[in-house]
Design an enzyme around this catalytic site. Structure first.
Site, mmCIF file in Angstrom:
data_model
loop_
_atom_site.group_PDB
_atom_site.id
_atom_site.type_symbol
_atom_site.label_atom_id
_atom_site.label_comp_id
_atom_site.label_asym_id
_atom_site.label_seq_id
_atom_site.Cartn_x
_atom_site.Cartn_y
_atom_site.Cartn_z
ATOM 1 N N GLY A 59 65.946 75.684 57.722
ATOM 2 C CA GLY A 59 64.055 74.929 58.679
ATOM 3 C C GLY A 59 65.281 73.556 59.476
ATOM 4 O O GLY A 59 64.531 72.760 58.764
ATOM 5 N N ARG A 106 38.095 74.748 57.900
ATOM 6 C CA ARG A 106 38.055 75.482 58.792
ATOM 7 C C ARG A 106 37.248 76.535 58.032
ATOM 8 O O ARG A 106 36.869 77.816 58.636
ATOM 9 C CB ARG A 106 39.568 75.692 59.086
ATOM 10 C CG ARG A 106 39.591 74.796 60.163
ATOM 11 C CD ARG A 106 41.483 74.214 60.511
ATOM 12 N NE ARG A 106 41.946 73.144 61.166
ATOM 13 C CZ ARG A 106 42.749 73.617 61.641
ATOM 14 N NH1 ARG A 106 43.677 73.886 61.051
ATOM 15 N NH2 ARG A 106 42.903 72.074 61.827
HETATM 16 C C1 LIG Z 1 48.552 76.079 66.804
HETATM 17 C C2 LIG Z 1 48.926 75.536 66.056
HETATM 18 C C3 LIG Z 1 48.162 74.213 65.852
HETATM 19 C C4 LIG Z 1 49.043 73.438 64.829
HETATM 20 N N1 LIG Z 1 48.316 72.235 65.189
HETATM 21 C C5 LIG Z 1 48.680 71.026 63.779
HETATM 22 C C6 LIG Z 1 47.852 69.660 63.501
HETATM 23 O O1 LIG Z 1 46.827 69.412 65.608
HETATM 24 N N2 LIG Z 1 47.665 68.775 62.953
HETATM 25 C C7 LIG Z 1 48.454 69.647 62.059
HETATM 26 O O2 LIG Z 1 48.862 68.940 60.980
HETATM 27 N N3 LIG Z 1 48.946 71.166 61.309
HETATM 28 C C8 LIG Z 1 48.625 71.619 62.560
HETATM 29 N N4 LIG Z 1 49.144 73.189 62.947
HETATM 30 C C9 LIG Z 1 49.917 73.125 61.460
HETATM 31 C C10 LIG Z 1 51.901 73.000 61.623
HETATM 32 O O3 LIG Z 1 52.081 72.977 63.158
HETATM 33 C C11 LIG Z 1 52.453 73.620 60.536
HETATM 34 O O4 LIG Z 1 52.211 73.518 59.428
HETATM 35 C C12 LIG Z 1 54.172 72.677 60.565
HETATM 36 O O5 LIG Z 1 54.275 72.335 61.519
HETATM 37 C C13 LIG Z 1 54.577 73.850 59.804
HETATM 38 O O6 LIG Z 1 56.418 73.024 60.115
HETATM 39 P P1 LIG Z 1 57.318 73.397 59.165
HETATM 40 O O7 LIG Z 1 58.482 72.135 58.980
HETATM 41 O O8 LIG Z 1 57.088 73.829 57.287
HETATM 42 O O9 LIG Z 1 57.985 74.567 59.686
HETATM 43 P P2 LIG Z 1 58.318 74.509 61.528
HETATM 44 O O10 LIG Z 1 57.635 73.700 62.351
HETATM 45 O O11 LIG Z 1 57.458 76.272 61.072
HETATM 46 O O12 LIG Z 1 59.850 74.893 61.071
HETATM 47 C C14 LIG Z 1 60.386 76.539 60.202
HETATM 48 C C15 LIG Z 1 62.079 76.274 60.281
HETATM 49 O O13 LIG Z 1 62.591 77.142 59.809
HETATM 50 C C16 LIG Z 1 63.201 78.457 60.606
HETATM 51 N N5 LIG Z 1 63.474 78.931 59.975
HETATM 52 C C17 LIG Z 1 62.152 80.303 59.810
HETATM 53 N N6 LIG Z 1 62.454 81.409 59.728
HETATM 54 C C18 LIG Z 1 64.000 81.176 58.824
HETATM 55 C C19 LIG Z 1 65.241 81.574 58.854
HETATM 56 N N7 LIG Z 1 64.905 82.969 58.199
HETATM 57 N N8 LIG Z 1 66.383 81.827 59.301
HETATM 58 C C20 LIG Z 1 66.848 80.685 59.848
HETATM 59 N N9 LIG Z 1 65.888 79.528 60.307
HETATM 60 C C21 LIG Z 1 64.568 79.852 59.947
HETATM 61 C C22 LIG Z 1 62.996 77.763 62.298
HETATM 62 O O14 LIG Z 1 63.848 78.393 63.085
HETATM 63 C C23 LIG Z 1 61.838 76.869 61.968
HETATM 64 O O15 LIG Z 1 63.198 75.404 62.518
HETATM 65 C C24 LIG Z 1 49.419 73.635 63.726
HETATM 66 C C25 LIG Z 1 50.151 75.398 63.944
HETATM 67 C C26 LIG Z 1 49.638 75.622 64.699
HETATM 68 C C27 LIG Z 1 50.032 77.606 64.850
#
Ligand SMILES: Cc1cc2nc3c(=O)[nH]c(=O)nc-3n(C[C@H](O)[C@H](O)[C@H](O)COP(=O)(O)OP(=O)(O)OC[C@H]3O[C@@H](n4cnc5c(N)ncnc54)[C@H](O)[C@@H]3O)c2cc1C
Ligand code: SF4
Ligand code: SF4
Ligand code: FES
Lengths: 254, 682
Positions: free
Chosen positions: B21, B321
């Site tokens: 990820g 929310r």
């Molecule tokens: C539209 C929207 C707006 C948002 N705005 C905000 C905001 O303004 N402020 C805030 O704090 N939060 C916000 N959020 C929430 C926040 O964006 C997310 O919770 C956060 O970005 C998640 O980050 P992460 O690093 O956990 O995962 P992600 O960014 O979801 O990354 C997941 C990674 O895992 C990889 N992956 C997944 N499954 C697999 C697999 N099986 N094999 C290999 N790789 C895999 C993907 O390719 C990706 O690289 C928002 C969410 C949304 C949907």
């Protein structure tokens, strides 16, 4: 009333080494409100039958965000390179016109509408598109910046490596080494940043030889297709000036 | 000792850690590992620059207090815990709130083009659940800008050679190797269950391979696609978290799913209009008359019902929310007062989100990114027309259970091998896929923060863990890896041979429609029983899927079947968890159990995967044993509430979310909302 359908005409190919499988296939999918090219391809997945009744493997494509910020879904829609997630059916085919979908041509094909854009990421490596950070430990705030600086940097920083500009650029092709406008614009971005600036020379040097900024033919196609309206021609002109200056005075200034 | 060197085994192999990820959490973990001298293999479904984090719009919280409002990490901690209805363990939240200003500064140094004040400082805006300007932002595409900054730093490490402790270069090895367009399938575990690598599939060639890692960190994001259409990216199926859950990892608080009150409808996705719209002054209303036919902008002030402001004078449009979504549902669904739609001839589940009173240049400078989305997808100009929005599934508070080591004063012990460790030894989790920071409801702009903070903890924690290993994963015999690889190859072949009548996409649609309708804003036990029965049914039918694509290249269909099956497993965790929890807390609301019940339910839901015959089941436990770095440990479902004492949640009153805030706010900004009270003592 007859159910409204959307007709897709898709250029398909099973893989880069299977040119004999290159073919057009057409699909009719039921119209839905707020539909876009991606949702119509999703419809094909649910019912992968061509307009002439043949069951085929569903079309494959690339997508992620579905709101034009990730750059994944770029393809050629009705002859124009763009993101397919923002290609709303009611706008591109208001009267039920056939919608053609083709993969980009400037990148190696993977399958159907998927191409391999890794060269773009490699280019970002080549031009050192980053700030040389000492480390992620706490060192207090970054350099102060004016609102103007932020307002110049922000649009440049929205480049999502989608590839539209490379697809449209006549100088980018199978025989040229031209790095393309996206990476050049990133050099402008990092050379603008107060700490990024300290390594401006290194970045400029990567753009001075063959395939560098001088290979741009100033056709301006790039700027017209960039979905984020990044001022690519300005960036190229600026970086070009920076390289000239660096070439003339670089050694003296060092 | 596995080896004296962190970069090489005694036999000379490069010791790598696997991070799956490349969103904010994964990339931060990678940076921290590289800084500790640990080389990394980074896996991602999509090029990491296209990860879902790119979608985040509004901003990231940090109580930098540049506006002289008296904000502080203490207030941030209190408001986060209060906003989460006291379900979050408080030490990690404190760690996060304390680290937040430093995180924003780090991002600033990396070059994130944050909006600036006239003096050239970082600008901050308001978000839900607080009265302070605490949210740093880069236009309305903050997530994109943050992701890019981290991506750039990781790209730099792709060019850096591995060096051992003595400064000797390891030829041909770079600090980061990226495996993009790879799908994580499962962990490789040694005889003691320790995670020593992964099996993954190349999504172009469909080749399946195993990889060795001294440790594995999942940073794979949320499971929004379980609900079909949501604000999430299409790749957010939760498949990786589900896979390790099926291998024995504990999944915690799965039932807590956040519904965002303001999204726009779409055929493939529900696009978000960020809370920052309200943070910048956006107002939510419906026409007083349910049969109002005039267009939004033509409805005069006196005929509008600003229902959030009326009911919650303290926080107004910026209530958290869960509350906003429920109020909206109440207005539109129960009172049938949603915006009337001429085409459908009914009151839709839609309200107005109005920015038209704010000058256009200000909107362009601060919110252009989201207004662009509205314009593109709705085809209406939001600068001069109130937007029509409705609630959508947005975020999972629940996720993989992770540990932490508490410091005396309440924060976390930086570099403890326990931080972000799951109950499977050697498996770490960070980001939206962990359950740690938001309790029963996440405050806006706290997720980008928690993802980065979790990465900042996971990196050092993993480095400590591998230092203490007695046997390197790289010294484990290859047969263990071959076995795991063969198991996954067989699974894949079985998928390619599926010749039943069901279509995986249609089946997914069936399940997700039910999950969306019955397992979100309001939950009723009798209905949840039906949802669970549906999960049973879908699980059974998913064995009879017919594959539509047997291609050996970029086979999206086969990949989807795998993800879908994993989604069914998570759907059960979510639905069953919701069925069990007979109370209302944060995002989990049962009209039949309206009160929060601390006596029985101030506890973490701990789920383990089980199988009963040929059916999957969830086993809920109150406690379990696990090992971290060879040390036996014991976990219970008790929530650490040692820093902020639970009290009732009341957003009617300004300052209710933090006792400190109520007094601090008073000195600096007297009388803005008249009746700041200090009664909100614990
Ligand atoms: C539209 C929207 C707006 C948002 N705005 C905000 C905001 O303004 N402020 C805030 O704090 N939060 C916000 N959020 C929430 C926040 O964006 C997310 O919770 C956060 O970005 C998640 O980050 P992460 O690093 O956990 O995962 P992600 O960014 O979801 O990354 C997941 C990674 O895992 C990889 N992956 C997944 N499954 C697999 C697999 N099986 N094999 C290999 N790789 C895999 C993907 O390719 C990706 O690289 C928002 C969410 C949304 C949907
Ligand atoms: S201006 Fe230069 S980079 Fe842009 S399309 Fe023309 S040749 Fe290509
Ligand atoms: S510059 Fe524009 S067109 Fe080119 S890759 Fe970036 S976003 Fe796409
Ligand atoms: S799917 Fe991300 S830009 Fe279209």
């Amino acid at each position: 009333m007859a159910k409204r359908v959307v007709r897709l005409k898709v250029l398909r190919q099973d893989g880069p080494h299977a040119p004999e499988t290159k073919r057009w296939e057409e699909f009719d999918v039921p119209w839905e409100p707020q539909m876009n090219v991606i949702s119509s391809l999703m419809s094909v997945q649910k019912n992968p039958v061509t307009a002439d009744g043949k069951t085929v493997a569903p079309v494959v494509w690339e997508s992620s965000c579905l709101e034009e910020v990730c750059g994944a879904c770029t393809m050629i829609v009705n002859g124009k390179v763009r993101q397919s997630c923002t290609a709303l059916i009611d706008q591109i085919a208001p009267n039920g016109e056939v919608i053609t979908l083709e993969p980009m041509t400037k990148f190696p094909l993977v399958r159907d509408l998927i191409v391999d854009r890794s060269t773009m990421f490699e280019s970002l490596k080549r031009v050192k598109a980053w700030v040389n950070l000492d480390g992620s430990h706490e060192l207090g705030p970054g350099p102060r910046q004016s609102q103007e600086n932020q307002e110049e940097a922000y649009p440049l920083s929205r480049c999502m490596t989608c590839g539209c500009c490379l697809e449209a650029c006549p100088q980018v092709n199978a025989t040229s080494k031209f790095i393309g406008p996206a990476a050049i614009s990133q050099v402008r971005l990092f050379n603008l940043h107060p700490s990024g600036k300290m390594h401006a020379a290194e970045r400029l040097e990567t753009l001075m030889g063959e395939g560098g900024v001088a290979d741009c033919g100033k056709a301006q196609n790039c700027v017209e297709v960039c979905p984020k309206e990044i001022p690519l021609v300005d960036s190229i002109a600026q970086v070009s000036r920076q390289t000239t200056k660096h070439m003339l005075f670089g050694w003296l200034l060092k | 000792m596995a080896s004296k060197s962190l970069t090489r085994t005694d036999s000379g192999k490069t010791r790598r850690v696997i991070v799956v990820g490349g969103g904010l959490a994964g990339l931060t973990t990678v940076i921290k590992l590289c800084e500790a001298g640990v080389p990394v293999d980074l896996f991602s479904l999509v090029p990491v620059k296209r990860s879902h984090s790119v979608c985040a719009q509004g901003g990231i919280n940090a109580s930098v207090n540049t506006k002289g409002e008296g904000d502080s990490p203490r207030v941030h901690l209190e408001e986060t815990v209060y906003g989460g209805d006291f379900l979050a363990n408080q030490p990690p939240v404190k760690g996060m709130a304390d680290a937040a200003p430093g995180i924003v500064y780090m991002l600033d140094r990396m070059g994130v083009p944050f909006n600036r004040t006239a003096e050239g400082l970082l600008d901050f805006r308001r978000f839900g659940g607080t009265l302070f300007h605490r949210t740093a932002f880069a236009g309305a595409t903050t997530g994109q800008q943050l992701l890019y900054a981290l991506d750039e730093q990781v790209r730099r490490y792709e060019t850096v050679d591995v060096e051992d402790e003595k400064g000797i270069l390891v030829k041909g090895e770079k600090m980061v190797r990226k495996f993009e367009f790879w799908d994580f399938l499962s962990l490789v575990q040694d005889d003691n269950g320790r995670a020593i690598g992964i099996v993954a599939q190349d999504l172009k060639s469909m080749e399946i391979d195993s990889f060795v890692g001294e440790a594995v960190c999942l940073a794979t994001g949320g499971p929004g696609i379980v609900f079909g259409k949501s604000t999430n990216s299409v790749i957010n199926t939760g498949t990786a978290a589900s896979a390790v859950y099926q291998q024995g990892a504990c999944y915690a608080n799965g039932e807590f799913i956040q519904i965002h009150p303001t999204a726009i409808p779409g055929a493939d996705k529900l696009r978000l209009i960020s809370e920052s719209a309200r943070g910048e002054g956006g107002r939510v209303w419906v026409p007083k008359d349910a049969k109002e036919r005039r267009r939004g902008k033509d409805v005069p002030e006196k005929d509008r019902d600003y229902f959030l402001e009326a009911k919650y004078p303290g926080y107004g449009n910026l209530v958290p929310r869960d509350i906003a979504a429920r109020e909206l549902f109440l207005k539109c669904f129960h009172e049938n007062k949603g915006v009337y739609n001429d085409k459908s001839q009914k009151n839709e589940l839609e309200v107005y989100l109005d920015l038209t009173h704010i000058p256009e240049p200000t909107l362009r400078r601060k919110l252009a990114g989201i207004l662009e989305i509205y314009e593109k997808f709705v085809g209406e100009d939001p600068y001069h027309n109130p937007m029509r929005v409705f609630p959508a599934v947005h975020y999972s508070m629940g996720g993989l259970w992770v540990d932490f080591e508490r410091r005396e004063d309440g924060g976390l012990v930086r570099g403890s091998a326990r931080n972000q460790a799951t109950n499977i030894e050697g498996l770490y989790a960070a980001g939206e896929c962990d359950y740690q920071y938001h309790g029963a409801n996440r405050l806006g702009a706290n997720s980008l923060l928690s993802c980065i903070y979790a990465g900042l903890e996971a990196g050092p924690s993993i480095a400590t863990y591998i230092k203490g290993l007695t046997k390197s994963s790289f010294d484990v015999g290859s047969s263990v890896f071959e076995k795991a690889e063969n198991r996954e190859k067989a699974n894949y072949q079985a998928v390619l041979k599926m010749d039943g009548k069901e279509n995986a996409y249609k089946l997914h649609e069936e399940l997700s429609i039910m999950m969306l309708r019955d397992c979100t804003i309001e939950r009723h036990n009798a209905v949840l029983d039906k949802v669970i029965a549906k999960v049973d049914e879908v699980e059974e039918r998913s064995k009879k899927i017919g594959i539509t694509d047997t291609s050996g290249r970029a086979n999206m269909g086969a990949q989807f079947i795998r993800h879908f099956k994993n989604m069914v497993v998570l759907a059960r965790v979510i639905a069953q968890g919701a069925r069990n929890r007979d109370e209302s807390r944060g995002a989990h609301f049962k009209p039949d159990f309206k009160q929060r019940d601390d006596e029985n339910w101030l506890r973490t839901t701990l789920a383990f995967y089980g199988e009963n015959g040929n059916k999957s089941e969830v086993k809920y436990v109150r406690e379990f044993d696990y090992n971290v770095a060879g040390k036996p440990l014991h976990a219970t479902d008790k929530v650490d509430i040692t820093l902020v004492t639970p009290r009732a949640r009341k957003y009617e009153t300004a300052g209710a979310a933090s006792a400190v805030a109520a007094t601090a706010g008073k000195d600096d900004k007297p009388g803005k909302d008249g009746k700041k009270e200090t009664q909100a003592q614990p």
